[in-house]
Design a protein around this motif. Structure first.
Motif, PDB file in Angstrom:
ATOM      1  N   SER A   5       0.839  -1.196   0.000  1.00 13.25           N
ATOM      2  CA  SER A   5       0.000   0.000   0.000  1.00 13.25           C
ATOM      3  C   SER A   5       0.874   1.246   0.000  1.00 13.25           C
ATOM      4  O   SER A   5       1.546   1.551   0.976  1.00 13.25           O
ATOM      5  CB  SER A   5      -0.898  -0.026   1.241  1.00 13.25           C
TER       6      SER A   5
ATOM      7  N   PRO B 255       1.366   5.534  -0.628  1.00 14.80           N
ATOM      8  CA  PRO B 255       0.517   6.667  -0.237  1.00 14.80           C
ATOM      9  C   PRO B 255      -0.031   7.519  -1.382  1.00 14.80           C
ATOM     10  O   PRO B 255      -1.144   8.027  -1.298  1.00 14.80           O
ATOM     11  CB  PRO B 255       1.464   7.508   0.642  1.00 14.80           C
ATOM     12  N   THR B 256       0.760   7.715  -2.413  1.00 15.12           N
ATOM     13  CA  THR B 256       0.384   8.699  -3.448  1.00 15.12           C
ATOM     14  C   THR B 256       1.296   8.523  -4.654  1.00 15.12           C
ATOM     15  O   THR B 256       2.358   7.917  -4.538  1.00 15.12           O
ATOM     16  CB  THR B 256       0.574  10.136  -2.882  1.00 15.12           C
TER      17      THR B 256
ATOM     18  N   LYS C 292      -1.278  -1.202  -4.376  1.00 18.56           N
ATOM     19  CA  LYS C 292      -2.311  -0.179  -4.564  1.00 18.56           C
ATOM     20  C   LYS C 292      -1.779   1.178  -4.085  1.00 18.56           C
ATOM     21  O   LYS C 292      -0.979   1.253  -3.153  1.00 18.56           O
ATOM     22  CB  LYS C 292      -3.565  -0.551  -3.791  1.00 18.56           C
TER      23      LYS C 292
ATOM     24  N   ALA D 231      -2.855   5.036  -2.719  1.00 19.63           N
ATOM     25  CA  ALA D 231      -4.007   5.630  -2.011  1.00 19.63           C
ATOM     26  C   ALA D 231      -4.344   7.062  -2.424  1.00 19.63           C
ATOM     27  O   ALA D 231      -5.239   7.680  -1.835  1.00 19.63           O
ATOM     28  CB  ALA D 231      -3.756   5.575  -0.512  1.00 19.63           C
TER      29      ALA D 231
ATOM     30  N   ARG E 106      -9.157   6.211   1.534  1.00 25.03           N
ATOM     31  CA  ARG E 106      -8.942   5.264   0.425  1.00 25.03           C
ATOM     32  C   ARG E 106      -7.902   4.211   0.821  1.00 25.03           C
ATOM     33  O   ARG E 106      -8.022   3.036   0.515  1.00 25.03           O
ATOM     34  CB  ARG E 106      -8.482   6.030  -0.812  1.00 25.03           C
ATOM     35  N   GLN E 107      -6.875   4.650   1.541  1.00 20.78           N
ATOM     36  CA  GLN E 107      -5.837   3.700   1.946  1.00 20.78           C
ATOM     37  C   GLN E 107      -6.422   2.625   2.866  1.00 20.78           C
ATOM     38  O   GLN E 107      -6.125   1.439   2.723  1.00 20.78           O
ATOM     39  CB  GLN E 107      -4.673   4.432   2.634  1.00 20.78           C
TER      40      GLN E 107
ATOM     41  N   GLN F  23      -8.388   0.216   0.780  1.00 16.42           N
ATOM     42  CA  GLN F  23      -7.513  -0.652  -0.020  1.00 16.42           C
ATOM     43  C   GLN F  23      -6.866  -1.724   0.852  1.00 16.42           C
ATOM     44  O   GLN F  23      -6.757  -2.887   0.454  1.00 16.42           O
ATOM     45  CB  GLN F  23      -6.429   0.194  -0.717  1.00 16.42           C
ATOM     46  N   ILE F  24      -6.457  -1.326   2.065  1.00 10.61           N
ATOM     47  CA  ILE F  24      -5.833  -2.307   2.962  1.00 10.61           C
ATOM     48  C   ILE F  24      -6.866  -3.359   3.364  1.00 10.61           C
ATOM     49  O   ILE F  24      -6.582  -4.564   3.370  1.00 10.61           O
ATOM     50  CB  ILE F  24      -5.235  -1.600   4.204  1.00 10.61           C
TER      51      ILE F  24
ATOM     52  N   ILE G 238       3.213  -1.218   4.189  1.00 10.12           N
ATOM     53  CA  ILE G 238       2.411   0.012   4.085  1.00 10.12           C
ATOM     54  C   ILE G 238       3.264   1.261   4.278  1.00 10.12           C
ATOM     55  O   ILE G 238       3.972   1.398   5.274  1.00 10.12           O
ATOM     56  CB  ILE G 238       1.311   0.015   5.177  1.00 10.12           C
TER      57      ILE G 238
ATOM     58  N   ALA H 231       2.236   4.917   4.957  1.00  8.68           N
ATOM     59  CA  ALA H 231       0.966   5.565   5.299  1.00  8.68           C
ATOM     60  C   ALA H 231       0.843   6.975   4.728  1.00  8.68           C
ATOM     61  O   ALA H 231       1.813   7.720   4.676  1.00  8.68           O
ATOM     62  CB  ALA H 231       0.830   5.624   6.818  1.00  8.68           C
ATOM     63  N   VAL H 232      -0.374   7.326   4.337  1.00  3.85           N
ATOM     64  CA  VAL H 232      -0.668   8.726   4.004  1.00  3.85           C
ATOM     65  C   VAL H 232      -0.666   9.505   5.306  1.00  3.85           C
ATOM     66  O   VAL H 232       0.032  10.500   5.461  1.00  3.85           O
ATOM     67  CB  VAL H 232      -2.066   8.863   3.340  1.00  3.85           C
TER      68      VAL H 232
END
Ligand code: BGC
Length: 348
Positions: free
Chosen positions: A29, A31-32, A59, A61, A67-68, A71-72, A85, A87-88
């Protein structure tokens, strides 16, 4: 982004990717894709996991915590054995990670610490305090602050407050710069030195451009700012745009990530420094941690004291960042095949 991926893709020749995907599913996952590195990171992670015999699902986010989380959750539902991950918002994942652990899914925080939860197993990152120190040390040397002299003006920028790295980088930099600010050798004319005053939402170049532009109007009408502490190349470029628009003299300026655009600016003398973090190595490290954890072995960690996420100290493996300037970018970035000579404009 794609250019960086080509450079980073060179690591792929180091091992033979296997078609055996019986190791199971790993969720990645990111972040962007607003900053160049994350897609490359995701691709490098995918490569590493496939090489180790896993299937990877990556994926992105889009900078949105909700959204993250979604998706997780879908990765957990799909039967992922582990999650990697970045993270955002480091504090937003407690709920979904509790579900991950209920489902016995291993969780590795990638590059950015995940905070406020016991449900994170390991952390793979670069030494962020060192990143800030490298930026600040560059400024101290370039401005010859140690040799005494008249006050030098500086403005300070930090990253996004929702990313724990932002305060870590800033702390590292301020540990070096604060004595010079306290003695008056460095003059932050805006007076904005507290972390909360200098953050840049979403690490956005546009947010940085606007803040620099406002600061120039309010505090530097009579002249130029001599230096800018910038924590990330995109922010550096935003700051430089504001400087250009104001017709001011270019300040000495730092950066981070060795983004291709900024490497070219360093080559042409428009940005002074960046910090290179070899994301190929980080991907390899994170994948090896997951692999060891899934096999019941203990992943190699180098730090078991520093990374308190508010609920637990997360066992961490740290990599070393490297300072990059005009005199070493070719050796460090092209020499390691992170970028090709063409990508950085050294060959046609
Ligand atoms: C990363 C930096 C990156 C920044 C913006 C931080 O968490 O450590 O490498 O420049 O995010 O994407």
């Amino acid at each position: 982004m794609l250019l960086a991926a080509v450079g980073c893709g060179d690591s792929k020749s180091e091992g033979d990717a296997t078609e055996d995907t019986s190791g199971g599913l790993i969720g990645i996952s990111m972040p962007t894709d607003d900053q160049a590195r994350w897609i490359t990171d995701g691709e490098n992670l995918t490569y590493q996991f496939e090489r180790l015999g896993y299937t990877a699902d990556m994926k992105v986010a889009d900078g949105q915590p909700a959204r993250q989380i979604q998706q997780i959750q879908s990765m957990i539902d799909a039967g992922a054995k582990a999650l990697v991950i970045s993270a955002v918002d480091g504090k937003s994942l407690s709920g979904v990670l509790a579900k991950a652990h209920e489902a016995k899914v291993k969780v590795v925080a990638y590059d950015r610490l995940i905070e406020g939860t016991a449900d994170v197993d390991y952390f793979a990152t670069f030494d962020g305090q060192r990143v800030g120190q490298l930026q600040a040390n560059y400024l101290v040397d370039a401005l010859e602050l140690r040799s005494g002299g008249d006050p030098v003006t500086i403005e300070l920028f930090a990253g996004s407050a929702d990313d724990n790295n932002a305060s870590v980088f800033y702390k590292g930099a301020m540990g070096v710069l604060k004595p010079f600010i306290d003695s008056g050798r460095l003059d932050v004319r805006s007076g904005q030195t507290a972390f909360t005053q200098v953050t840049t939402k979403g690490w956005s170049d546009e947010v940085a451009r606007q803040r620099m532009s406002t600061i120039l109007k309010e505090y530097y009408e009579d002249g130029n700012v001599d230096a800018v502490l910038s924590p990330y190349d995109g922010i550096s470029r935003g700051v430089l745009q504001a400087i250009k628009a104001a017709g001011a003299k270019r300040p000495v300026i730092t950066g981070q990530d060795a983004e291709i655009e900024s490497v070219k600016l360093i080559a042409s003398g428009q940005q002074d420094q960046t910090v290179f973090k070899d994301t190929r190595k980080l991907a390899e490290l994170a994948a090896s941690m997951v692999d060891a954890a899934l096999k019941g072995d203990s992943p190699k960690v180098t730090d078991t004291t520093q990374f308190d996420n508010g609920v637990k100290i997360v066992p961490t493996a740290l990599l070393e960042p490297v300072t990059v300037v005009k005199s070493n970018y070719e050796k460090v970035l092209v020499g390691s095949s992170y970028y090709s000579a063409q990508q950085v404009g050294l060959a046609s």
